[in-house]
Design a protein around this motif. Structure first.
Motif, PDB file in Angstrom:
ATOM      1  N   PHE A 162       0.796  -1.224   0.000  1.00  0.00           N
ATOM      2  CA  PHE A 162       0.000   0.000   0.000  1.00  0.00           C
ATOM      3  C   PHE A 162       0.832   1.280   0.000  1.00  0.00           C
ATOM      4  CE2 PHE A 162      -2.991  -3.165   1.574  1.00  0.00           C
ATOM      5  CZ  PHE A 162      -4.060  -2.909   0.736  1.00  0.00           C
ATOM      6  N   ARG A 163       2.167   1.155  -0.027  1.00  0.00           N
ATOM      7  CA  ARG A 163       2.998   2.350   0.005  1.00  0.00           C
ATOM      8  C   ARG A 163       3.831   2.546  -1.253  1.00  0.00           C
ATOM      9  NH1 ARG A 163       8.138   3.499   3.909  1.00  0.00           N
ATOM     10  NH2 ARG A 163       7.057   4.984   5.214  1.00  0.00           N
ATOM     11  N   ILE A 164       4.272   1.487  -1.899  1.00  0.00           N
ATOM     12  CA  ILE A 164       5.261   1.610  -2.972  1.00  0.00           C
ATOM     13  C   ILE A 164       4.771   2.483  -4.124  1.00  0.00           C
ATOM     14  CG2 ILE A 164       4.636  -0.550  -4.159  1.00  0.00           C
ATOM     15  CD1 ILE A 164       8.198   0.781  -3.681  1.00  0.00           C
ATOM     16  N   GLY A 165       3.532   2.313  -4.540  1.00  0.00           N
ATOM     17  CA  GLY A 165       3.010   3.134  -5.633  1.00  0.00           C
ATOM     18  C   GLY A 165       2.963   4.601  -5.255  1.00  0.00           C
ATOM     19  N   ARG A 166       2.559   4.870  -4.053  1.00  0.00           N
ATOM     20  CA  ARG A 166       2.494   6.247  -3.559  1.00  0.00           C
ATOM     21  C   ARG A 166       3.886   6.867  -3.503  1.00  0.00           C
ATOM     22  NH1 ARG A 166      -0.195   7.876   2.231  1.00  0.00           N
ATOM     23  NH2 ARG A 166      -0.623  10.031   1.712  1.00  0.00           N
ATOM     24  N   GLU A 167       4.860   6.093  -3.051  1.00  0.00           N
ATOM     25  CA  GLU A 167       6.232   6.592  -2.977  1.00  0.00           C
ATOM     26  C   GLU A 167       6.776   6.896  -4.370  1.00  0.00           C
ATOM     27  OE1 GLU A 167      10.601   5.332  -1.223  1.00  0.00           O
ATOM     28  OE2 GLU A 167       8.793   4.462  -0.357  1.00  0.00           O
ATOM     29  N   GLU A 168       6.512   6.012  -5.319  1.00  0.00           N
ATOM     30  CA  GLU A 168       7.018   6.255  -6.669  1.00  0.00           C
ATOM     31  C   GLU A 168       6.342   7.477  -7.298  1.00  0.00           C
ATOM     32  OE1 GLU A 168       7.696   2.832  -9.136  1.00  0.00           O
ATOM     33  OE2 GLU A 168       9.411   2.401  -7.842  1.00  0.00           O
ATOM     34  N   ARG A 169       5.056   7.675  -7.039  1.00  0.00           N
ATOM     35  CA  ARG A 169       4.383   8.892  -7.535  1.00  0.00           C
ATOM     36  C   ARG A 169       5.012  10.147  -6.931  1.00  0.00           C
ATOM     37  NH1 ARG A 169       0.118   5.482  -7.058  1.00  0.00           N
ATOM     38  NH2 ARG A 169      -0.550   6.309  -5.035  1.00  0.00           N
ATOM     39  N   MET A 170       5.337  10.083  -5.643  1.00  0.00           N
ATOM     40  CA  MET A 170       5.970  11.211  -4.978  1.00  0.00           C
ATOM     41  C   MET A 170       7.333  11.521  -5.599  1.00  0.00           C
ATOM     42  SD  MET A 170       6.513  11.560  -0.912  1.00  0.00           S
ATOM     43  CE  MET A 170       6.917  13.100  -0.146  1.00  0.00           C
ATOM     44  N   MET A 171       8.087  10.481  -5.921  1.00  0.00           N
ATOM     45  CA  MET A 171       9.395  10.671  -6.558  1.00  0.00           C
ATOM     46  C   MET A 171       9.235  11.262  -7.959  1.00  0.00           C
ATOM     47  SD  MET A 171      11.455   9.835  -4.194  1.00  0.00           S
ATOM     48  CE  MET A 171      13.047   9.617  -4.929  1.00  0.00           C
ATOM     49  N   LEU A 172       8.222  10.818  -8.689  1.00  0.00           N
ATOM     50  CA  LEU A 172       7.947  11.393 -10.016  1.00  0.00           C
ATOM     51  C   LEU A 172       7.599  12.871  -9.909  1.00  0.00           C
ATOM     52  CD1 LEU A 172       5.959   8.611 -11.883  1.00  0.00           C
ATOM     53  CD2 LEU A 172       8.023   9.764 -12.694  1.00  0.00           C
ATOM     54  N   GLU A 173       6.793  13.232  -8.934  1.00  0.00           N
ATOM     55  CA  GLU A 173       6.439  14.639  -8.729  1.00  0.00           C
ATOM     56  C   GLU A 173       7.667  15.470  -8.373  1.00  0.00           C
ATOM     57  OE1 GLU A 173       3.416  14.696  -5.720  1.00  0.00           O
ATOM     58  OE2 GLU A 173       1.996  13.572  -6.983  1.00  0.00           O
ATOM     59  N   PHE A 175      10.997  14.665  -8.968  1.00  0.00           N
ATOM     60  CA  PHE A 175      12.147  14.594  -9.875  1.00  0.00           C
ATOM     61  C   PHE A 175      11.792  14.446 -11.353  1.00  0.00           C
ATOM     62  CE2 PHE A 175      13.645  12.976  -5.741  1.00  0.00           C
ATOM     63  CZ  PHE A 175      14.580  13.945  -5.461  1.00  0.00           C
ATOM     64  N   GLY A 176      10.532  14.251 -11.687  1.00  0.00           N
ATOM     65  CA  GLY A 176      10.078  14.225 -13.078  1.00  0.00           C
ATOM     66  C   GLY A 176      10.798  13.238 -13.959  1.00  0.00           C
ATOM     67  N   ASP A 177      11.268  13.734 -15.110  1.00  0.00           N
ATOM     68  CA  ASP A 177      11.917  12.870 -16.111  1.00  0.00           C
ATOM     69  C   ASP A 177      13.177  12.200 -15.575  1.00  0.00           C
ATOM     70  OD1 ASP A 177       9.995  13.227 -18.034  1.00  0.00           O
ATOM     71  OD2 ASP A 177      11.020  14.921 -18.977  1.00  0.00           O
ATOM     72  N   GLU A 178      13.880  12.865 -14.671  1.00  0.00           N
ATOM     73  CA  GLU A 178      15.078  12.253 -14.089  1.00  0.00           C
ATOM     74  C   GLU A 178      14.707  10.938 -13.404  1.00  0.00           C
ATOM     75  OE1 GLU A 178      18.773  13.352 -11.042  1.00  0.00           O
ATOM     76  OE2 GLU A 178      16.953  14.574 -11.008  1.00  0.00           O
ATOM     77  N   TYR A 179      13.579  10.934 -12.701  1.00  0.00           N
ATOM     78  CA  TYR A 179      13.142   9.708 -12.034  1.00  0.00           C
ATOM     79  C   TYR A 179      12.623   8.681 -13.041  1.00  0.00           C
ATOM     80  CZ  TYR A 179      11.263   6.464  -8.660  1.00  0.00           C
ATOM     81  OH  TYR A 179      11.018   5.322  -7.939  1.00  0.00           O
ATOM     82  N   ARG A 180      11.918   9.137 -14.077  1.00  0.00           N
ATOM     83  CA  ARG A 180      11.432   8.208 -15.110  1.00  0.00           C
ATOM     84  C   ARG A 180      12.589   7.451 -15.747  1.00  0.00           C
ATOM     85  NH1 ARG A 180       8.087  12.398 -15.853  1.00  0.00           N
ATOM     86  NH2 ARG A 180       5.888  11.979 -15.598  1.00  0.00           N
ATOM     87  N   ILE A 181      13.643   8.172 -16.100  1.00  0.00           N
ATOM     88  CA  ILE A 181      14.823   7.552 -16.725  1.00  0.00           C
ATOM     89  C   ILE A 181      15.486   6.595 -15.742  1.00  0.00           C
ATOM     90  CG2 ILE A 181      17.142   8.038 -17.604  1.00  0.00           C
ATOM     91  CD1 ILE A 181      15.911  10.724 -18.685  1.00  0.00           C
ATOM     92  N   TYR A 182      15.619   7.033 -14.503  1.00  0.00           N
ATOM     93  CA  TYR A 182      16.212   6.191 -13.464  1.00  0.00           C
ATOM     94  C   TYR A 182      15.391   4.921 -13.259  1.00  0.00           C
ATOM     95  CZ  TYR A 182      17.424   4.741  -8.702  1.00  0.00           C
ATOM     96  OH  TYR A 182      17.785   4.010  -7.588  1.00  0.00           O
ATOM     97  N   ALA A 183      14.072   5.062 -13.165  1.00  0.00           N
ATOM     98  CA  ALA A 183      13.193   3.909 -12.951  1.00  0.00           C
ATOM     99  C   ALA A 183      13.265   2.929 -14.118  1.00  0.00           C
ATOM    100  CB  ALA A 183      11.754   4.372 -12.733  1.00  0.00           C
ATOM    101  N   ALA A 184      13.435   3.451 -15.319  1.00  0.00           N
ATOM    102  CA  ALA A 184      13.493   2.585 -16.500  1.00  0.00           C
ATOM    103  C   ALA A 184      14.750   1.717 -16.520  1.00  0.00           C
ATOM    104  CB  ALA A 184      13.420   3.426 -17.768  1.00  0.00           C
TER     105      ALA A 184
END
Length: 194
Positions: A162-173, A175-184
């Motif tokens: 119940f937390r991981i999705g929320r945490e990843e959304r927070m990181m996207l907000e 860090f934006g594209d930097e986080y998208r590239i990192y996550a990929a």
């Protein structure tokens, strides 16, 4: 290996955990928080995880309860549990070392927060969660009780789910594209496993 030795090994885990965490917690307190997602849901999830990884197993270690859930003690499983616990603590240490002042117990973004992509974070986005999953597995191997042994997997699993999705959304907000590239290019929990 005896059941008592396995229980002592289990009790040593949170002591080592605290020794690893304390200096980072003290250091991070000096860095102001700019975004905080600590709400009732977060507090409830932390309490569920604490119950599974702490309260229930310590009740078992201290009292032997619930006795009806006892299982046969298998020394080789306890030795394996110690090995897994050591890996969990190593991962925990590496995670804290990499995060530095960016560390927090809850979902927070700190002032001058940067996206950590080195150290253990070079291959895994959430190595702290990996460390806690390993802790839960070590607990299951060390404690010969179906309730106390498996409560860590259930308790931490609930927090994770119940937390991981929320945490990843927070990181996207944050860090934006930097986080998208990192996550990929990184795995969520286990290197080379996307």
């Amino acid at each position: 290996m005896t059941p008592l030795a396995a229980k002592i090994a289990f009790c040593a885990m949170p002591v080592a955990w605290y020794v690893i965490r304390l200096p980072h917690e003290l250091r991070s307190r000096r860095t102001p928080v700019t975004r905080n997602a600590r709400d009732l849901r977060e507090v409830v999830l932390l309490l569920i995880s604490l119950s599974g990884l702490g309260i229930i197993p310590f009740l078992y270690v201290a009292t032997g309860m619930p006795r009806m859930a006892e299982r046969a003690f298998v020394p080789v499983l306890a030795w394996l549990g110690i090995a897994v616990a050591l890996v969990a603590l190593l991962m925990f240490r590496l995670t804290h070392k990499a995060l530095g002042r960016n560390w927090s117990v809850s979902l927070e973004v700190r002032e001058n927060h940067r996206l950590i992509q080195e150290g253990v974070y070079a291959r895994v986005r959430h190595p702290m969660y990996t460390a806690f999953w390993l802790w839960a597995v070590a607990q299951a191997l060390l404690l010969p009780n179906w309730v106390a042994g498996l409560s860590g997997l259930v308790g931490f699993g609930t927090l994770y789910l119940f937390r991981i999705g929320r945490e990843e959304r927070m990181m996207l907000e944050a860090f934006g594209d930097e986080y998208r590239i990192y996550a990929a290019r990184t795995a969520r929990l286990i290197p080379w496993l996307y």
